[in-house]
Each structure stands twice: as C-alpha cells, then as structure tokens.
Scaffold this motif. Structure first.
Motif, PDB file in Angstrom:
ATOM      1  N   ARG A 118       0.789  -1.242  -0.105  1.00 42.87           N
ATOM      2  CA  ARG A 118       0.179   0.357  -0.004  1.00 42.87           C
ATOM      3  C   ARG A 118       0.766   1.396  -0.047  1.00 42.87           C
ATOM      4  N   ASN A 119       0.614   2.009  -0.700  1.00 40.88           N
ATOM      5  CA  ASN A 119       1.305   3.697  -0.793  1.00 40.88           C
ATOM      6  C   ASN A 119       0.175   5.042  -1.372  1.00 40.88           C
ATOM      7  N   ALA A 120       0.546   5.860  -0.167  1.00 45.22           N
ATOM      8  CA  ALA A 120      -0.312   7.495  -0.535  1.00 45.22           C
ATOM      9  C   ALA A 120       0.412   7.970  -0.654  1.00 45.22           C
ATOM     10  N   MET A 121       0.268   9.427  -1.429  1.00 43.99           N
ATOM     11  CA  MET A 121       1.291  10.568  -1.284  1.00 43.99           C
ATOM     12  C   MET A 121      -0.037  11.627  -1.866  1.00 43.99           C
ATOM     13  N   PHE A 122       0.639  12.748  -1.290  1.00 51.26           N
ATOM     14  CA  PHE A 122       0.009  13.403  -0.955  1.00 51.26           C
ATOM     15  C   PHE A 122       1.069  15.249  -1.291  1.00 51.26           C
ATOM     16  N   VAL A 123      -0.089  15.470  -1.540  1.00 54.49           N
ATOM     17  CA  VAL A 123       1.034  17.105  -2.473  1.00 54.49           C
ATOM     18  C   VAL A 123      -0.384  18.315  -1.723  1.00 54.49           C
ATOM     19  N   ALA A 124       0.927  18.694  -1.547  1.00 49.47           N
ATOM     20  CA  ALA A 124       0.404  20.909  -1.197  1.00 49.47           C
ATOM     21  C   ALA A 124       0.384  21.837  -1.991  1.00 49.47           C
ATOM     22  N   ARG A 125      -0.708  21.985  -2.346  1.00 49.31           N
ATOM     23  CA  ARG A 125      -0.850  23.164  -3.335  1.00 49.31           C
ATOM     24  C   ARG A 125      -1.308  24.569  -3.142  1.00 49.31           C
ATOM     25  N   LEU A 126      -0.761  25.533  -3.748  1.00 47.95           N
ATOM     26  CA  LEU A 126      -1.136  26.521  -3.376  1.00 47.95           C
ATOM     27  C   LEU A 126      -2.535  27.273  -3.928  1.00 47.95           C
ATOM     28  N   VAL A 127      -3.010  28.289  -3.215  1.00 48.77           N
ATOM     29  CA  VAL A 127      -4.119  28.357  -3.413  1.00 48.77           C
ATOM     30  C   VAL A 127      -4.183  29.772  -4.382  1.00 48.77           C
ATOM     31  N   ASP A 128      -4.918  30.251  -5.432  1.00 44.72           N
ATOM     32  CA  ASP A 128      -4.375  31.669  -5.259  1.00 44.72           C
ATOM     33  C   ASP A 128      -6.296  32.599  -6.113  1.00 44.72           C
ATOM     34  N   ALA A 129      -6.092  33.428  -5.585  1.00 52.80           N
ATOM     35  CA  ALA A 129      -7.582  34.004  -5.033  1.00 52.80           C
ATOM     36  C   ALA A 129      -7.810  35.234  -7.124  1.00 52.80           C
ATOM     37  N   THR A 130      -9.112  35.043  -7.159  1.00 51.06           N
ATOM     38  CA  THR A 130      -9.243  35.813  -8.617  1.00 51.06           C
ATOM     39  C   THR A 130     -10.501  36.228  -8.825  1.00 51.06           C
ATOM     40  N   ASN A 131     -10.318  36.708  -9.907  1.00 52.54           N
ATOM     41  CA  ASN A 131     -11.912  37.060  -9.658  1.00 52.54           C
ATOM     42  C   ASN A 131     -13.153  35.792 -10.562  1.00 52.54           C
ATOM     43  N   SER A 132     -14.368  36.278 -10.811  1.00 49.82           N
ATOM     44  CA  SER A 132     -15.366  35.294 -11.329  1.00 49.82           C
ATOM     45  C   SER A 132     -15.176  34.716 -12.624  1.00 49.82           C
ATOM     46  N   ASP A 133     -14.478  36.392 -13.652  1.00 51.03           N
ATOM     47  CA  ASP A 133     -14.063  35.851 -15.078  1.00 51.03           C
ATOM     48  C   ASP A 133     -13.034  34.122 -15.179  1.00 51.03           C
ATOM     49  N   ASP A 134     -12.295  35.409 -14.583  1.00 50.01           N
ATOM     50  CA  ASP A 134     -10.611  34.581 -14.893  1.00 50.01           C
ATOM     51  C   ASP A 134     -10.888  32.589 -14.104  1.00 50.01           C
ATOM     52  N   ALA A 135     -12.159  33.151 -12.985  1.00 49.72           N
ATOM     53  CA  ALA A 135     -12.600  31.691 -12.404  1.00 49.72           C
ATOM     54  C   ALA A 135     -12.656  29.947 -13.052  1.00 49.72           C
ATOM     55  N   PHE A 136     -13.646  30.703 -14.008  1.00 46.44           N
ATOM     56  CA  PHE A 136     -14.798  29.885 -14.809  1.00 46.44           C
ATOM     57  C   PHE A 136     -14.147  30.078 -16.376  1.00 46.44           C
ATOM     58  N   LYS A 137     -12.642  30.020 -16.711  1.00 43.93           N
ATOM     59  CA  LYS A 137     -12.796  29.441 -17.603  1.00 43.93           C
ATOM     60  C   LYS A 137     -11.095  29.062 -16.932  1.00 43.93           C
ATOM     61  N   GLY A 138     -11.317  28.632 -15.600  1.00 45.93           N
ATOM     62  CA  GLY A 138     -10.104  27.192 -14.668  1.00 45.93           C
ATOM     63  C   GLY A 138     -11.098  25.910 -14.932  1.00 45.93           C
ATOM     64  N   LYS A 139     -10.083  24.856 -14.653  1.00 39.88           N
ATOM     65  CA  LYS A 139     -10.626  23.743 -14.141  1.00 39.88           C
ATOM     66  C   LYS A 139     -10.994  23.550 -13.403  1.00 39.88           C
ATOM     67  N   HIS A 140     -10.135  24.140 -12.865  1.00 43.78           N
ATOM     68  CA  HIS A 140      -9.316  24.038 -10.349  1.00 43.78           C
ATOM     69  C   HIS A 140     -10.058  24.905  -9.987  1.00 43.78           C
ATOM     70  N   ILE A 141     -10.994  25.143 -10.418  1.00 45.81           N
ATOM     71  CA  ILE A 141     -12.042  25.760  -9.140  1.00 45.81           C
ATOM     72  C   ILE A 141     -12.517  25.099  -8.092  1.00 45.81           C
TER      73      ILE A 141
END
Length: 320
Positions: A118-141
């Motif tokens: 058994r194996n488990a891997m974890f990552v930590a990602r930064l969270v970027d703030a953005t306006n609504s128009d840009d957010a809906f263009k991204g895949k990872h809201i």
C-alpha cells in the motif's frame, strides 16, 4: 564543441552509476524521508500572518498524470539538493539535478502503481484568488472552501488550484525494528520478506516560499490518517539524517520517538563534479497511532453527505 563532449561524458558517467543502483531504487524511495532546512522551522518561529499562505492538501489517485509526477519531482529535487537557490548553479550540477528529476519522477510513478504494497501520496498546492470571470475559464476552481487552510474568504472572489509547494508519501514495506516491536501483528505478501511490513514516511518536502504556514504538519497528519485506515493498530516509521536537528525537533514535537541510529546509510551528493553517493548516519523514529473509538462512532452517526466535497472530488479525478 568541448562543452558538448563534456556534457555527453557526464551523462554517460551518471547513467552508468544509476544502472548499478537500479535494483535498490526500485526497492525503496530514492530520497531521504525529511529535509527541513534551518531557515524553515515549519511551525516554529512563525512571525505574522503575512508569512502564511493559503493551501490545500490533496491525495494523489491512481490516474495521476505524468505531468504531476514531473512537477513533484522538480519541486523535491530543488528543495533537497538546491534549497530553492534558483538557477545560480554550475553547469555540471545543473546536469546532475536534471538527471535526478527524471529518476525521481520515474521512481514515484513506479511506486504509485506498485502492486502488493500500500502507498499513499499527498501534495500541498497553493490557492490563488481570482475574479469570477477568470475562475470559470479555469479547470480547478474550488467549490468547497472548507478544504483550504489559512484562508480568509472575501466576497465575490473565487479560488483556483495553484502550483505544488509540498509533498510527502507513506509506503508499506518490510522494515525490522527488533524486540519488542516485531512481535506486533503483521501483514505478509508473497513478494515481501519475513520482516514486519510497516508504513514508512518518506520524501517530505516544502518549498521555501510556502514554509511557516503549517504545510509540513498537515502533510504528516494526512499520512497518519491514511495509515489509520490501513489497520486497527498502526504506526509510522521514518528516518532522519543525524545532521538535521530541525527535522528531529519537528518530529519529536509531533510525538515521534527516536529508536536507534543507523550508521550505514547512504545519500546522494551533488557537491562534486560527478554525482555520487556518500555515507551518512540516520536516526530511525517511530510513532504509535491510536484510533479514538469515540470519534469513530461520531463520524459514523454524524457524517451526512457533503455534496460540495463530493463534487470537488469528482472534478479532481477528472482534471488531475
């Protein structure tokens, strides 16, 4: 022309070295368990809120793309061997780091897909703030803001998944400790030795820009929670280099106990002209994990369906 032939020579020399180490690289992680540099200190000496960055912890699935492994390898090698010093390095060290990134990426992917353990891997990602128009263009809201650590939500602001700034993994493999620990119940696999199989925590790394935010602590806690799902009586084993006092303090404050010192360990060194392995001493540390039965019953009775979390998980599976 001289530089070209020198580069070819170094690559061939490094390749020959790693071919001799191939068997050991497949059996255990490429790198040492923890690198917490003196400038990090993780949760210690936190200055003010301006030093804290919002982040989210994610568990890597079996469908993780090759690009994610490459990003993790690039981050880990930079932290382990260059301490986030950037591109101000010698040409031969640049070649060494390039080769190590490739080797680490392959090593992580192979271990993630490994059968019988058994194996488990974890990552930590930064969270970027953005306006609504840009957010809906991204895949990872982010739909569930409760997953984000160190976040002070603002109105009419969306939050996107940023770059990887931390990583850790825990893998079950054979690791003998002797009496009295080896008298504990153990799992056996036909491809493993008769030694007890134990969860081994390795490759904890946090980029300098994201330290002092609690990322290291959250990554270790994620591994501990994962191991508790593996068995009723659980423990975690790790090794820390003896010349890394910050790492020793980091783990001791989180309940890890030093068991013994292994003087016969090896580690990669990029200090010379050629990549090589050098001798080092590592301290074996152990933490016994105990499941709180009252918390288990509470989770069973009071755990309603969380639709934002469920939807976020489905998005992560599709786009990660």
């Amino acid at each position: 022309l001289v530089s070209f032939f020198l580069t070819i020579f170094l690559i061939r020399r490094s390749r020959a070295f790693f071919l001799r180490e191939a068997s050991s690289a497949c059996a255990r992680p490429l790198l040492s368990p923890l690198y917490l540099y003196p400038s990090q200190g993780e949760d210690n000496g936190r200055n003010n809120k301006s030093d804290v960055v919002p982040f989210v912890i994610e568990r890597l699935g079996n469908l993780t793309s090759q690009s994610v492994f490459e990003n993790i390898a690039e981050m880990c090698i930079e932290v382990f061997f260059n301490d986030d010093k950037g591109n101000n390095i010698s040409p031969w060290k640049r070649i060494q780091l390039t080769y190590l990134r490739s080797l680490q990426s392959s090593d992580l992917k192979q271990r993630k897909l490994m059968r019988g353990a058994r194996n488990a891997m974890f990552v930590a990602r930064l969270v970027d703030a953005t306006n609504s128009d840009d957010a809906f263009k991204g895949k990872h809201i982010f739909l569930d803001l409760n997953r984000i650590q160190n976040l002070e939500p603002k109105g009419n602001t969306d939050y996107l998944k940023g770059k990887i700034v931390g990583f850790v993994e825990v893998t079950e493999r054979s690791y003998g400790l002797g009496e009295p620990y080896d008298n504990m119940p153990r799992r056996k696999h036909k491809h493993q030795s008769s030694c007890n199989t134990r969860p081994i925590l390795t490759n904890l790394a946090v980029k300098a820009e994201a330290r002092k935010s609690g990322i290291g602590s959250q990554l270790v806690e994620a591994c501990e929670k994962e191991v508790l799902d593996w068995s009723e009586k659980a423990e975690i084993i790790l090794e820390v280099e003896i010349d890394n006092p910050d790492a020793l303090d980091f783990y001791k404050k989180r309940g890890y106990e030093a068991l013994f010192t292994d003087q016969a360990c090896r580690r990669f060194s990029t200090q010379g002209f050629f990549l090589r392995k050098e001798s080092c001493a590592k301290i074996c540390m152990r933490k016994s994990l105990k499941r709180d039965q009252s918390n288990i019953e509470k989770e069973v009775d009071e755990n309603p369906v969380d639709f934002p979390t469920l939807l976020q998980s489905l998005r992560d599976i599709v786009f990660c």
